[in-house]
Write a protein that holds these residues in place. Sequence first.
Motif, PDB file in Angstrom:
ATOM      1  N   GLY A  20     -37.169 -40.777  14.573  1.00 12.76           N
ATOM      2  CA  GLY A  20     -38.154 -39.727  14.325  1.00 12.76           C
ATOM      3  C   GLY A  20     -37.707 -38.381  14.859  1.00 12.76           C
ATOM      4  N   ASN A  21     -37.107 -38.368  16.047  1.00 11.28           N
ATOM      5  CA  ASN A  21     -36.607 -37.133  16.640  1.00 11.28           C
ATOM      6  C   ASN A  21     -35.453 -36.578  15.810  1.00 11.28           C
ATOM      7  N   LEU A  22     -34.540 -37.439  15.388  1.00 13.05           N
ATOM      8  CA  LEU A  22     -33.416 -37.007  14.556  1.00 13.05           C
ATOM      9  C   LEU A  22     -33.916 -36.483  13.212  1.00 13.05           C
ATOM     10  N   ARG A  23     -34.886 -37.161  12.622  1.00 21.89           N
ATOM     11  CA  ARG A  23     -35.459 -36.717  11.349  1.00 21.89           C
ATOM     12  C   ARG A  23     -36.035 -35.315  11.469  1.00 21.89           C
ATOM     13  N   SER A  24     -36.730 -35.048  12.555  1.00 25.15           N
ATOM     14  CA  SER A  24     -37.323 -33.737  12.778  1.00 25.15           C
ATOM     15  C   SER A  24     -36.243 -32.663  12.891  1.00 25.15           C
ATOM     16  N   LYS A  25     -35.192 -32.942  13.657  1.00 31.55           N
ATOM     17  CA  LYS A  25     -34.108 -31.969  13.833  1.00 31.55           C
ATOM     18  C   LYS A  25     -33.381 -31.702  12.513  1.00 31.55           C
ATOM     19  N   VAL A  26     -33.079 -32.761  11.775  1.00 39.04           N
ATOM     20  CA  VAL A  26     -32.372 -32.601  10.501  1.00 39.04           C
ATOM     21  C   VAL A  26     -33.262 -31.873   9.492  1.00 39.04           C
ATOM     22  N   SER A  27     -34.550 -32.169   9.486  1.00 41.96           N
ATOM     23  CA  SER A  27     -35.470 -31.460   8.594  1.00 41.96           C
ATOM     24  C   SER A  27     -35.497 -29.967   8.903  1.00 41.96           C
ATOM     25  N   ASP A  28     -35.574 -29.622  10.203  1.00 43.49           N
ATOM     26  CA  ASP A  28     -35.547 -28.216  10.593  1.00 43.49           C
ATOM     27  C   ASP A  28     -34.256 -27.550  10.134  1.00 43.49           C
ATOM     28  N   LEU A  29     -33.140 -28.250  10.291  1.00 48.70           N
ATOM     29  CA  LEU A  29     -31.843 -27.723   9.860  1.00 48.70           C
ATOM     30  C   LEU A  29     -31.831 -27.443   8.358  1.00 48.70           C
ATOM     31  N   ILE A  30     -32.281 -28.398   7.567  1.00 49.19           N
ATOM     32  CA  ILE A  30     -32.267 -28.249   6.109  1.00 49.19           C
ATOM     33  C   ILE A  30     -33.217 -27.136   5.664  1.00 49.19           C
ATOM     34  N   PHE A  31     -34.432 -27.099   6.218  1.00 47.44           N
ATOM     35  CA  PHE A  31     -35.400 -26.068   5.822  1.00 47.44           C
ATOM     36  C   PHE A  31     -34.980 -24.669   6.264  1.00 47.44           C
ATOM     37  N   SER A  32     -34.121 -24.571   7.280  1.00 48.25           N
ATOM     38  CA  SER A  32     -33.643 -23.271   7.747  1.00 48.25           C
ATOM     39  C   SER A  32     -32.350 -22.842   7.048  1.00 48.25           C
ATOM     40  N   SER A  33     -31.921 -23.608   6.070  1.00 49.65           N
ATOM     41  CA  SER A  33     -30.667 -23.339   5.370  1.00 49.65           C
ATOM     42  C   SER A  33     -30.907 -22.663   4.028  1.00 49.65           C
ATOM     43  N   THR A  34     -29.938 -21.831   3.622  1.00 49.66           N
ATOM     44  CA  THR A  34     -30.017 -21.223   2.300  1.00 49.66           C
ATOM     45  C   THR A  34     -29.441 -22.148   1.239  1.00 49.66           C
ATOM     46  N   LYS A  35     -28.555 -23.044   1.655  1.00 51.87           N
ATOM     47  CA  LYS A  35     -28.070 -24.087   0.755  1.00 51.87           C
ATOM     48  C   LYS A  35     -27.681 -25.286   1.594  1.00 51.87           C
ATOM     49  N   ALA A  36     -27.799 -26.459   1.009  1.00 49.94           N
ATOM     50  CA  ALA A  36     -27.467 -27.697   1.711  1.00 49.94           C
ATOM     51  C   ALA A  36     -27.095 -28.760   0.694  1.00 49.94           C
ATOM     52  N   ILE A  37     -26.101 -29.564   1.041  1.00 53.70           N
ATOM     53  CA  ILE A  37     -25.722 -30.703   0.211  1.00 53.70           C
ATOM     54  C   ILE A  37     -25.507 -31.899   1.119  1.00 53.70           C
ATOM     55  N   ALA A  38     -25.637 -33.085   0.564  1.00 50.34           N
ATOM     56  CA  ALA A  38     -25.404 -34.319   1.299  1.00 50.34           C
ATOM     57  C   ALA A  38     -24.428 -35.173   0.509  1.00 50.34           C
ATOM     58  N   LYS A  39     -23.532 -35.833   1.222  1.00 55.39           N
ATOM     59  CA  LYS A  39     -22.557 -36.720   0.595  1.00 55.39           C
ATOM     60  C   LYS A  39     -22.590 -38.051   1.334  1.00 55.39           C
ATOM     61  N   VAL A  40     -22.725 -39.137   0.598  1.00 54.19           N
ATOM     62  CA  VAL A  40     -22.633 -40.459   1.202  1.00 54.19           C
ATOM     63  C   VAL A  40     -21.151 -40.736   1.411  1.00 54.19           C
ATOM     64  N   ASP A  41     -20.751 -40.792   2.668  1.00 53.80           N
ATOM     65  CA  ASP A  41     -19.343 -40.962   3.020  1.00 53.80           C
ATOM     66  C   ASP A  41     -18.954 -42.437   3.075  1.00 53.80           C
ATOM     67  N   ALA A  42     -19.882 -43.283   3.540  1.00 56.68           N
ATOM     68  CA  ALA A  42     -19.600 -44.717   3.628  1.00 56.68           C
ATOM     69  C   ALA A  42     -20.915 -45.479   3.658  1.00 56.68           C
ATOM     70  N   ILE A  43     -20.878 -46.686   3.128  1.00 59.24           N
ATOM     71  CA  ILE A  43     -22.048 -47.567   3.181  1.00 59.24           C
ATOM     72  C   ILE A  43     -21.557 -49.012   3.189  1.00 59.24           C
ATOM     73  N   ASN A  44     -22.168 -49.823   4.048  1.00 62.16           N
ATOM     74  CA  ASN A  44     -21.827 -51.235   4.129  1.00 62.16           C
ATOM     75  C   ASN A  44     -23.088 -52.036   3.843  1.00 62.16           C
ATOM     76  N   PRO A  45     -23.207 -52.574   2.636  1.00 60.20           N
ATOM     77  CA  PRO A  45     -24.420 -53.320   2.263  1.00 60.20           C
ATOM     78  C   PRO A  45     -24.644 -54.567   3.114  1.00 60.20           C
ATOM     79  N   GLU A  46     -23.576 -55.128   3.678  1.00 62.40           N
ATOM     80  CA  GLU A  46     -23.714 -56.351   4.477  1.00 62.40           C
ATOM     81  C   GLU A  46     -24.373 -56.072   5.824  1.00 62.40           C
TER      82      GLU A  46
END
Length: 68
Positions: A20-46
């Motif tokens: 929850g704390n990380l979500r709040s910080k990341v949300s503030d970062l994104i909303f304070s940005s003029t542009k933002a992109i996200a890239k999934v770098d890795a995922i392990n379904p297992e």
Amino acid sequence: MSRFRIQDIRCLENSPTSPGNLRSKVSDLIFSSTKAIAKVDAINPETGEYRVVLQGTLDKEETRFEDT
């Protein structure tokens, strides 16, 4: 929502933190940005482990007004 400043970036690495704390910080970062992109770098379904990279530009106009 609080304004996120370039000086606040390092606080994202503070561990341990609650999701929850990380979500709040990341949300503030994104909303304070003029542009933002996200890239999934890795995922392990297992294991459910993932790595996401955020890239963006903070709005310097808003930051400048806060510092005065």
